[in-house]
Design a protein around this motif. Structure first.
Motif, mmCIF file in Angstrom:
data_model
loop_
_atom_site.group_PDB
_atom_site.id
_atom_site.type_symbol
_atom_site.label_atom_id
_atom_site.label_comp_id
_atom_site.label_asym_id
_atom_site.label_seq_id
_atom_site.Cartn_x
_atom_site.Cartn_y
_atom_site.Cartn_z
ATOM 1 N N GLU A 15 0.825 -1.203 0.000
ATOM 2 C CA GLU A 15 0.000 0.000 0.000
ATOM 3 C C GLU A 15 0.858 1.252 0.000
ATOM 4 O O GLU A 15 0.512 2.265 -0.616
ATOM 5 C CB GLU A 15 -0.962 -0.027 1.196
ATOM 6 N N GLN A 16 2.011 1.204 0.685
ATOM 7 C CA GLN A 16 2.893 2.368 0.724
ATOM 8 C C GLN A 16 3.459 2.660 -0.667
ATOM 9 O O GLN A 16 3.488 3.811 -1.119
ATOM 10 C CB GLN A 16 4.031 2.128 1.721
ATOM 11 N N LEU A 17 3.912 1.606 -1.354
ATOM 12 C CA LEU A 17 4.422 1.800 -2.714
ATOM 13 C C LEU A 17 3.330 2.325 -3.626
ATOM 14 O O LEU A 17 3.562 3.185 -4.477
ATOM 15 C CB LEU A 17 4.973 0.477 -3.259
ATOM 16 N N TYR A 18 2.137 1.797 -3.467
ATOM 17 C CA TYR A 18 1.010 2.255 -4.295
ATOM 18 C C TYR A 18 0.813 3.762 -4.120
ATOM 19 O O TYR A 18 0.676 4.506 -5.093
ATOM 20 C CB TYR A 18 -0.277 1.512 -3.933
ATOM 21 N N THR B 23 -6.881 0.891 -12.393
ATOM 22 C CA THR B 23 -8.186 1.385 -11.939
ATOM 23 C C THR B 23 -8.735 0.517 -10.810
ATOM 24 O O THR B 23 -9.242 1.030 -9.798
ATOM 25 C CB THR B 23 -9.182 1.412 -13.112
ATOM 26 N N LEU B 24 -8.620 -0.808 -10.965
ATOM 27 C CA LEU B 24 -9.133 -1.726 -9.951
ATOM 28 C C LEU B 24 -8.345 -1.611 -8.644
ATOM 29 O O LEU B 24 -8.924 -1.646 -7.550
ATOM 30 C CB LEU B 24 -9.078 -3.163 -10.477
ATOM 31 N N LEU B 25 -7.029 -1.456 -8.763
ATOM 32 C CA LEU B 25 -6.210 -1.267 -7.556
ATOM 33 C C LEU B 25 -6.616 0.022 -6.839
ATOM 34 O O LEU B 25 -6.683 0.089 -5.610
ATOM 35 C CB LEU B 25 -4.728 -1.228 -7.918
ATOM 36 N N GLY B 26 -6.904 1.055 -7.643
ATOM 37 C CA GLY B 26 -7.340 2.320 -7.061
ATOM 38 C C GLY B 26 -8.659 2.187 -6.318
ATOM 39 O O GLY B 26 -8.835 2.759 -5.229
ATOM 40 N N THR B 27 -9.582 1.434 -6.891
ATOM 41 C CA THR B 27 -10.870 1.198 -6.224
ATOM 42 C C THR B 27 -10.661 0.475 -4.900
ATOM 43 O O THR B 27 -11.292 0.810 -3.883
ATOM 44 C CB THR B 27 -11.799 0.365 -7.140
#
Length: 592
Positions: free
Chosen positions: A472-475, A497-501
C-alpha cells in the motif's frame, strides 16, 4: 460472474490458503519466499509454477497460467466460477446461503442439480441392466470387444432395455415430473405413445465432466438399426462442443501428450491398454472449444482418427484448429488397421507405443495428403505442388522454426535449401505475407522495430503495476505521479483502476481482482503482473532509481501515445501535450 456476495467470496478466499489448496493437487516445495511445483496445466517435469503465499496467487513462468485460488480450482477441475466457489466453500466448511442467488439463477442452479441427479440415477440403472437377462446382448458385445470387468466398471458402461419406457417408469417411480424428464434429455416425446426413453436396446457410455459427474450419454445400438451411435441432446449440463469423452480420466494421466480419438470404444480400448491420455470428441467434428480445453492439460496432441478417407478428412479439419490453440499436432499411422482398437487387438500395446514414438508431424501429414492431388511425373503439376509447400511453410513465423521445416521439406522432396527458401520468399511476396525492408534512415516505418518499441512500453507499464500491487505504501508513492489514464495498455489501465478502487475501500488485495479478468489471455497477463517479482537490485538506492526510471518511461510513453492519436487540428489537445512534456522535464520523483 458470481452469484455470491463479494464479502462471502472474500471470506472463502481467506479460509482457502492457496498453498494448502494447490498442495492437494500438486506437490509444492518451498524456495525462498515462494513455493514451486510442476505446473499441472502443461506437460513438464521441471517446477515452473510459483505460488506466492503472501499475495495468495500462483503463476507458471513456462505456460503463463496463473491467478488466485478460485482460478486454480476452475482450471484444474474445469469449473465455472460459482462452481469453484462452492468447492472451496465445502472445503472450508462454509455453508453457502441460498438467498445469494437471484430467483432466476437459483432456478437454473436447481435445474442443473436435478438433471445431474437424473443422469446419476440413469447411469446406475444402465449399469445394473447390463448384468440382467435383458442386458446379456450388451454384455456379450462388450466382452466380444475384449473389455475387462475392471474397464467396464471404470467407465460405468451399461445397457438400456429393449423396451422403450423402462427408464421412464423407473424415474417416474422416484417422483420426477414429465417436464423435468424432458429437460434432462433422457426422454423424447412421441406423438402416439407420449414420453418414451431416448435410449433403448443400446450399450450405454456415460459421458462425464472433469469432476466425474455424468452430464450425458452415448449409446451404440444392438443390431443393425440406425443411427448406430446416438448421443444425448444438449441440455443445461451437456454441451457436446465443450466436452471430451474420457477427459475426466485423461486429465490426470501425467503423460507428455493427449491422444485424440474418433470414438468411445477407441478411448476405452486405449485406456485398457495403458494409454490413459486418450480422449474423443462427442459425435461431432472436433471444435475450437475442445482444443482450448486440451490446451489446459497438454502442449501436444496425437491424432488417431480412422485411416479411411473420412478419418483423413477429420484429421485435416482438426489440425488447423489444434494449431490455432497453440498445440503441436502429430498423426499416428495405424496402417494396416483402421483404428486404435483394431491395432491394439492385433499387435498389442508395445507396438502401438512405437507408433506413438514415430508419429508424423502434422505438417508432413498434410503434405502427404496434398501429394495425392498432384502428378509428380508432370513438371508443371510438380511445380504447383512445391508452391503449395511454400504456402504451408509461410504458416510458420519467420525464424528458426520455419528454417527447420524448410530444411526438412527440402530434404524430403530432393530440393536444395536455397531453392526452397527462394520459393517461400517469392510466394510470400505474392501473397503479401512478407514485409519489404524499410528504407535506411526511416526505421520508424519498420513494423518489427515499432512492435519492439511498443513492447518495451508495455513492459514498463506491467512492471509498474507489479510495484503498485506489492504494498500500500508503494502504491501511494507511485500514484502521486502516475494515474490510470497514463497507462496506454488496456489491461494495465484496467488493473490500475481496480487497484485504485481497492485503495479507496481501504485495503489492497490483488488476488481479489481476478474475477474482473474473464478472458483467458487477460487472466494470464494479470497473473504475470500481480505475481511477478521485483527485479533484485543491490541497494535501496538502486531500487528507487529503477522505480523512478520506470515511472518516467510510463509517463513518456503516455505522452507519445496521446501525440500519435490526437487530432492535428485540436489546439487544446496540443497545448495539453506540450504542458505535460514540460511537467516531465521538471519532474522530480521522490519516494520517501
Amino acid at each position: 460472474m458470481s452469484y455470491y456476495a463479494q464479502e462471502l467470496v472474500e471470506e472463502i478466499r481467506s479460509r482457502s490458503d492457496i498453498v494448502d489448496v494447490i498442495s492437494g493437487y500438486v506437490k509444492l516445495q518451498r524456495k525462498g519466499s515462494n513455493y514451486v511445483g510442476v505446473c499441472p496445466f502443461h506437460n513438464d517435469r521441471n517446477p515452473s509454477m510459483s505460488v506466492n503465499q503472501p499475495r495468495q496467487m500462483y503463476h507458471c513462468f513456462s505456460c503463463g497460467a496463473g491467478g488466485d485460488v478460485f482460478k486454480f480450482v476452475m482450471d484444474y477441475e474445469n469449473l465455472t466460477f460459482p462452481e469453484a466457489v462452492k468447492v472451496l466453500a465445502d472445503r472450508a466448511g462454509i455453508e453457502l446461503p441460498e438467498q445469494d442467488y437471484s430467483p432466476e439463477a437459483r432456478k437454473q442452479a436447481d435445474l442443473k442439480e436435478q438433471i445431474m441427479e437424473l443422469n446419476r440415477l440413469a447411469g446406475k440403472y444402465y449399469y445394473y441392466m447390463l448384468r440382467q437377462p435383458d442386458g446379456k446382448q450388451g454384455l456379450d458385445y462388450l466382452k466380444g470387444r475384449k473389455l475387462s470387468d475392471e474397464t467396464i466398471r471404470k467407465f460405468g458402461l451399461g445397457c438400456s432395455s429393449k423396451r422403450g419406457n423402462d427408464l421412464y417408469k423407473y424415474l417416474k417411480s422416484k417422483g420426477y415430473s414429465d417436464s423435468l424428464l424432458k429437460e434432462s434429455g433422457l426422454m423424447q416425446v412421441d406423438e402416439r405413445d407420449g414420453m418414451r426413453d431416448k435410449f433403448w436396446n443400446r450399450v450405454m457410455f456415460p459421458i462425464m465432466d472433469s469432476r466425474n459427474r455424468i452430464i450425458g450419454f452415448g449409446g451404440r445400438v444392438m443390431g443393425d438399426a440406425k443411427p448406430k451411435y446416438l448421443n444425448s441432446p444438449e441440455t443445461k449440463v451437456f454441451d457436446k462442443s465443450r466436452n471430451l469423452y474420457g477427459l475426466n480420466l485423461a486429465r490426470t494421466s501425467r503423460k507428455p501428450n493427449m491422444i485424440l480419438c474418433e470414438g468411445y470404444m477407441d478411448v476405452i480400448a486405449m485406456h485398457q491398454a495403458g494409454f490413459n491420455q486418450a480422449v474423443a470428441s462427442l459425435g461431432t467434428a472436433f471444435t475450437q472449444q475442445q482444443s482450448v480445453i486440451l490446451k489446459r492439460y497438454t502442449n501436444e496432441v496425437l491424432l488417431t482418427y480412422d485411416s479411411d478417407d473420412a478419418g483423413v478428412r477429420a484429421a485435416m479439419r482438426a489440425i488447423p484448429i489444434l494449431k490455432d490453440a497453440g498445440l503441436t499436432a502429430r498423426v499416428i499411422n495405424m496402417e494396416p488397421y483402421k483404428d486404435p482398437d483394431e491395432f491394439i487387438k492385433a499387435l498389442g500395446a508395445e507396438e502401438f507405443q512405437k507408433r506413438i514414438d514415430t508419429a508424423e508431424s502434422s505438417f508432413f501429414f498434410e503434405l502427404r495428403i496434398l501429394e495425392r492431388q498432384y502428378n509428380f511425373r508432370d513438371p508443371e503439376s510438380k511445380t504447383l505442388f512445391f508452391r503449395e509447400v511454400a504456402k504451408k511453410l509461410l504458416e510458420f513465423d519467420a525464424g528458426i522454426e520455419r528454417n527447420n521445416y524448410i530444411e526438412a521439406a527440402a530434404e524430403k522432396y530432393h530440393l536444395t535449401y536455397d531453392q526452397l527458401v527462394k520459393m517461400v520468399s517469392q510466394t510470400g511476396e505474392q501473397l503479401g505475407n512478407l514485409k519489404k525492408r524499410p528504407e535506411m534512415g526511416n526505421v520508424s516505418r519498420d513494423p518489427a522495430r515499432r512492435r519492439q518499441k511498443e513492447d518495451a512500453g508495455v513492459r514498463s507499464q506491467r512492471l509498474l503495476i507489479t510495484w503498485m500491487s506489492t504494498s500500500e505504501q508503494l502504491y501511494r508513492n507511485i500514484t502521486r505521479y502516475v494515474k490510470p489514464e497514463d497507462f496506454t495498455d488496456e489491461l494495465c489501465q484496467k488493473a490500475a483502476t481496480l487497484l485504485g478502487t481497492q485503495m479507496e475501500q481501504g485495503h489492497l488485495n490483488p488476488a481479489a481482482l481476478f474475477q474482473y479478468f474473464e478472458e483467458g489471455e487477460e487472466q494470464e497477463r494479470a497473473a504475470a503482473m500481480f505475481n511477478d517479482s521485483i527485479p533484485a537490485l543491490k541497494s535501496r538506492e538502486e531500487e528507487e532509481k529503477a522505480l523512478q526510471e520506470t515511472i518516467l518511461r510510463v509517463k513518456q510513453n503516455s505522452i507519445a501515445w496521446q501525440t500519435e492519436h490526437m487530432d492535428p487540428g485540436d489546439m487544446n489537445a496540443l497545448q495539453e501535450i506540450v504542458r505535460k512534456r514540460r511537467e516531465i522535464e521538471k519532474l522530480h520523483i521522490s519516494l520517501d
